[in-house]
Write a protein that holds these residues in place. Structure first.
Motif, PDB file in Angstrom:
ATOM      1  N   ALA A 192       0.817  -1.214   0.000  1.00  0.00           N
ATOM      2  CA  ALA A 192       0.000   0.000   0.000  1.00  0.00           C
ATOM      3  C   ALA A 192       0.851   1.263   0.000  1.00  0.00           C
ATOM      4  N   SER A 193       2.056   1.195   0.573  1.00  0.00           N
ATOM      5  CA  SER A 193       2.879   2.397   0.726  1.00  0.00           C
ATOM      6  C   SER A 193       4.230   2.314   0.026  1.00  0.00           C
ATOM      7  N   TYR A 194       4.577   1.121  -0.499  1.00  0.00           N
ATOM      8  CA  TYR A 194       5.881   0.948  -1.149  1.00  0.00           C
ATOM      9  C   TYR A 194       5.756   0.055  -2.376  1.00  0.00           C
ATOM     10  N   TYR A 195       6.598   0.328  -3.347  1.00  0.00           N
ATOM     11  CA  TYR A 195       6.778  -0.592  -4.472  1.00  0.00           C
ATOM     12  C   TYR A 195       8.109  -1.281  -4.236  1.00  0.00           C
ATOM     13  N   VAL A 196       8.113  -2.608  -4.241  1.00  0.00           N
ATOM     14  CA  VAL A 196       9.287  -3.375  -3.804  1.00  0.00           C
ATOM     15  C   VAL A 196       9.834  -4.232  -4.943  1.00  0.00           C
ATOM     16  N   GLU A 197      11.149  -4.222  -5.084  1.00  0.00           N
ATOM     17  CA  GLU A 197      11.841  -5.079  -6.058  1.00  0.00           C
ATOM     18  C   GLU A 197      12.945  -5.863  -5.351  1.00  0.00           C
ATOM     19  N   ILE A 198      13.278  -7.035  -5.894  1.00  0.00           N
ATOM     20  CA  ILE A 198      14.452  -7.799  -5.450  1.00  0.00           C
ATOM     21  C   ILE A 198      15.393  -7.890  -6.640  1.00  0.00           C
ATOM     22  N   LEU A 199      16.571  -7.272  -6.505  1.00  0.00           N
ATOM     23  CA  LEU A 199      17.514  -7.183  -7.621  1.00  0.00           C
ATOM     24  C   LEU A 199      18.763  -8.012  -7.373  1.00  0.00           C
ATOM     25  N   ASP A 200      19.405  -8.357  -8.469  1.00  0.00           N
ATOM     26  CA  ASP A 200      20.635  -9.154  -8.454  1.00  0.00           C
ATOM     27  C   ASP A 200      21.751  -8.394  -7.723  1.00  0.00           C
ATOM     28  N   PHE A 201      22.753  -9.147  -7.252  1.00  0.00           N
ATOM     29  CA  PHE A 201      23.855  -8.530  -6.503  1.00  0.00           C
ATOM     30  C   PHE A 201      24.800  -7.741  -7.400  1.00  0.00           C
ATOM     31  N   THR A 202      24.990  -8.187  -8.626  1.00  0.00           N
ATOM     32  CA  THR A 202      26.003  -7.578  -9.494  1.00  0.00           C
ATOM     33  C   THR A 202      25.411  -6.789 -10.653  1.00  0.00           C
ATOM     34  N   SER A 203      24.092  -6.814 -10.796  1.00  0.00           N
ATOM     35  CA  SER A 203      23.435  -6.028 -11.841  1.00  0.00           C
ATOM     36  C   SER A 203      22.137  -5.487 -11.268  1.00  0.00           C
ATOM     37  N   ASN A 204      21.449  -4.694 -12.076  1.00  0.00           N
ATOM     38  CA  ASN A 204      20.172  -4.154 -11.628  1.00  0.00           C
ATOM     39  C   ASN A 204      18.993  -4.921 -12.211  1.00  0.00           C
ATOM     40  N   ASN A 205      19.254  -6.163 -12.593  1.00  0.00           N
ATOM     41  CA  ASN A 205      18.196  -7.029 -13.085  1.00  0.00           C
ATOM     42  C   ASN A 205      17.454  -7.665 -11.916  1.00  0.00           C
ATOM     43  N   ARG A 206      16.172  -7.884 -12.108  1.00  0.00           N
ATOM     44  CA  ARG A 206      15.396  -8.558 -11.073  1.00  0.00           C
ATOM     45  C   ARG A 206      15.762 -10.041 -11.021  1.00  0.00           C
ATOM     46  N   VAL A 207      15.763 -10.584  -9.821  1.00  0.00           N
ATOM     47  CA  VAL A 207      16.001 -12.017  -9.667  1.00  0.00           C
ATOM     48  C   VAL A 207      14.654 -12.728  -9.687  1.00  0.00           C
ATOM     49  N   GLY A 208      14.681 -14.043  -9.866  1.00  0.00           N
ATOM     50  CA  GLY A 208      13.453 -14.811  -9.901  1.00  0.00           C
ATOM     51  C   GLY A 208      12.867 -14.995  -8.511  1.00  0.00           C
ATOM     52  N   TYR A 209      11.604 -15.378  -8.465  1.00  0.00           N
ATOM     53  CA  TYR A 209      10.984 -15.680  -7.184  1.00  0.00           C
ATOM     54  C   TYR A 209      11.719 -16.846  -6.533  1.00  0.00           C
ATOM     55  N   GLY A 210      11.957 -16.731  -5.235  1.00  0.00           N
ATOM     56  CA  GLY A 210      12.685 -17.772  -4.521  1.00  0.00           C
ATOM     57  C   GLY A 210      14.183 -17.565  -4.510  1.00  0.00           C
ATOM     58  N   GLU A 211      14.670 -16.475  -5.156  1.00  0.00           N
ATOM     59  CA  GLU A 211      16.110 -16.203  -5.201  1.00  0.00           C
ATOM     60  C   GLU A 211      16.462 -15.032  -4.289  1.00  0.00           C
ATOM     61  N   LEU A 212      17.621 -15.145  -3.645  1.00  0.00           N
ATOM     62  CA  LEU A 212      18.104 -14.089  -2.751  1.00  0.00           C
ATOM     63  C   LEU A 212      18.633 -12.910  -3.560  1.00  0.00           C
ATOM     64  N   GLY A 213      18.291 -11.708  -3.127  1.00  0.00           N
ATOM     65  CA  GLY A 213      18.784 -10.517  -3.808  1.00  0.00           C
ATOM     66  C   GLY A 213      18.686  -9.295  -2.924  1.00  0.00           C
ATOM     67  N   ARG A 214      18.963  -8.132  -3.529  1.00  0.00           N
ATOM     68  CA  ARG A 214      18.925  -6.859  -2.796  1.00  0.00           C
ATOM     69  C   ARG A 214      17.490  -6.339  -2.712  1.00  0.00           C
ATOM     70  N   ILE A 215      17.095  -5.899  -1.532  1.00  0.00           N
ATOM     71  CA  ILE A 215      15.768  -5.316  -1.368  1.00  0.00           C
ATOM     72  C   ILE A 215      15.830  -3.845  -1.782  1.00  0.00           C
ATOM     73  N   VAL A 216      15.082  -3.501  -2.822  1.00  0.00           N
ATOM     74  CA  VAL A 216      15.054  -2.144  -3.370  1.00  0.00           C
ATOM     75  C   VAL A 216      13.612  -1.648  -3.300  1.00  0.00           C
ATOM     76  N   ILE A 217      13.403  -0.493  -2.688  1.00  0.00           N
ATOM     77  CA  ILE A 217      12.031  -0.011  -2.502  1.00  0.00           C
ATOM     78  C   ILE A 217      11.848   1.385  -3.075  1.00  0.00           C
ATOM     79  N   THR A 218      10.623   1.657  -3.461  1.00  0.00           N
ATOM     80  CA  THR A 218      10.212   3.002  -3.854  1.00  0.00           C
ATOM     81  C   THR A 218       9.171   3.463  -2.851  1.00  0.00           C
ATOM     82  N   ASP A 219       9.478   4.546  -2.155  1.00  0.00           N
ATOM     83  CA  ASP A 219       8.580   5.095  -1.146  1.00  0.00           C
ATOM     84  C   ASP A 219       7.537   5.952  -1.865  1.00  0.00           C
TER      85      ASP A 219
END
Length: 435
Positions: free
Chosen positions: A274-301
């Motif tokens: 409701a208050s954030y748009y959330v992405e999980i991105l790769d460690f070495t690029s800004n590509n999204r990782v697949g569901y179930g994969e560990l990555g960087r938590i990137v949010i848009t407030d």
């Protein structure tokens, strides 16, 4: 709810009513989106909030003025360091001279800085906290025992303290004697109560109760929320054993607010879409990782218009997964890990889950622990040992060599206490290797 609790609850909402009902409107909006995520109206609202934020940021800030508001994925990934070094460029020209509210990060696990928020964002965050706290069993008016390092935070005004019914507990003074006194207060106070605080504070409370072989405590504790640090599942079990309450973990940060929270009885985290748009991105690029994969938590407030934060790398790691319910899909965090600098890597460079800490729990002599990765293959365990003797040292080292790698160099250091950070938090994992 008791009379005094009802009066506080009614007073809070009456003040909100008299000042425009902003918090109530935000609360209903959050409730609609979270509880009806597949509703066309909810989806339309989320899309509208994101679109309006991008238009606002592109049109009123120096940093985002060169980015086309219609192309979200063209916006750059930012982090705390970028915001701090270009702070004036992030301030909205239409908000920078308006009244604002400042929040500061402690810097305990990275770079500290102060973030400015407009008052609508502050009200949204208040509504977020009220809504998600209610999901955990808390009601406005309940007495809230708040465990944090209070010296770092501004004191609330008297009216706010009265309405929120907060009892501050300073974690820097959480000795056995302090915990003993706290337990007595909880026992003797007949009101409905809640507890909120750093996860490591509840570790200490449970360890103390274990040490005195305490019986279950009946004290009308309705809600317990751990925050800011990873919550050990064994602590949840202990809180249930001693207080009869289902403890949950909250994922939030100072600069943005309430991002995700565990539902009662679950290990996954409900994301605050409701208050954030959330992405999980790769460690070495800004590509999204697949569901179930560990990555960087990137949010848009979606609600801070004073200092727009779009695609902000929180520094935390997580896994997003799909949950199927009644033929429909929801997206949740199945894991939220510590910050990248608080992640241990094996000697081969693989990031290890922080659940490795659970292995330590089977060694009953260990009362406190901290893992420090010194180099690629050197690891130091700081251990507080009951009765100062650890008879399973060799077995302990060999077991962790199996996790870290056969070439791991593991050393143990016995300490009287694991020191708290300046923020009052306690880091269970420290990685000193430059990433």
């Amino acid at each position: 709810m008791r009379l005094g609790e009802k009066l506080r609850n009614i007073s809070f909402w009456l003040i909100d009513f008299c000042t425009g009902r902003d918090i109530r409107k935000h609360y209903k909006d959050i409730e609609d989106i979270i509880e009806r995520p597949h509703n066309k109206k909810s989806i339309s609202k989320q899309e509208h909030y994101l679109r309006q934020l991008l238009v606002h940021a592109s049109g009123t800030t120096s940093f985002y003025k060169s980015y086309e508001s219609s192309d979200f994925h063209n916006f750059p990934i930012i982090n705390k360091e970028i915001v701090k070094n270009s702070y004036q460029e992030f301030l909205s020209g239409t908000y920078k001279h308006k009244k604002h509210f400042s929040v500061s990060t402690s810097g305990s696990t990275g770079t500290s800085f102060t973030m400015l928020q407009d008052y609508n964002k502050r009200k949204r965050n208040t509504a977020d906290i009220i809504y998600f706290s209610e999901l955990a069993g808390y009601q406005l008016g309940h007495k809230l025992f708040y465990l944090r390092f209070w010296d770092m935070f501004k004191k609330k005004n008297k009216l706010a303290s009265f309405l929120q019914n907060i009892i501050p507990i300073n974690v820097f003074d959480l000795s056995d004697n302090t915990i003993k006194n706290l337990i007595e207060i909880l026992k003797n106070d007949t009101s409905n109560k809640a507890m909120l605080g750093y996860a490591s504070s509840f570790d200490k409370i449970c360890n103390y109760l274990d040490s005195i072989k305490a019986e279950p405590i009946n004290c009308n504790l309705r809600s317990v929320i751990g925050m800011s640090e990873r919550l050990d599942p064994s602590t949840k079990l202990s809180m249930k054993k001693y207080f009869g309450v289902d403890m949950i973990s909250r994922y939030s940060n100072a600069e943005n607010g309430m991002i995700a929270q565990q539902p009662i009885g679950e290990e996954y985290f409900e994301i605050n879409w409701a208050s954030y748009y959330v992405e999980i991105l790769d460690f070495t690029s800004n590509n999204r990782v697949g569901y179930g994969e560990l990555g960087r938590i990137v949010i848009t407030d979606l609600f801070n218009y004073h200092t727009p934060m779009i695609r902000y790398d929180t520094g935390d790691l997580g896994i997003m997964d799909e949950i199927k319910e009644n033929g429909k899909t929801r997206y949740v965090f199945s894991r939220v890990e510590g910050r990248k600098m608080d992640s241990i890597r094996s000697t081969s460079g693989e990031i290890l889950s922080t659940s490795i800490l659970l292995v330590i729990n089977k060694y009953k002599e260990i009362r406190q622990r901290q893992i420090i990765q010194k180099t690629k293959n050197e690891y130091l365990f700081k251990l507080k040992i009951e009765n100062h003797t650890f008879g399973e040292e060799k077995e302990f080292i060999e077991e962790f060599r199996g996790y870290f790698g056969h070439d791991a160099i593991i050393k143990l250091e016995y300490v009287d206490e694991i020191p708290l950070l300046a923020s009052g938090k306690q880091r269970a994992i420290v990685n000193e290797v430059k990433l």
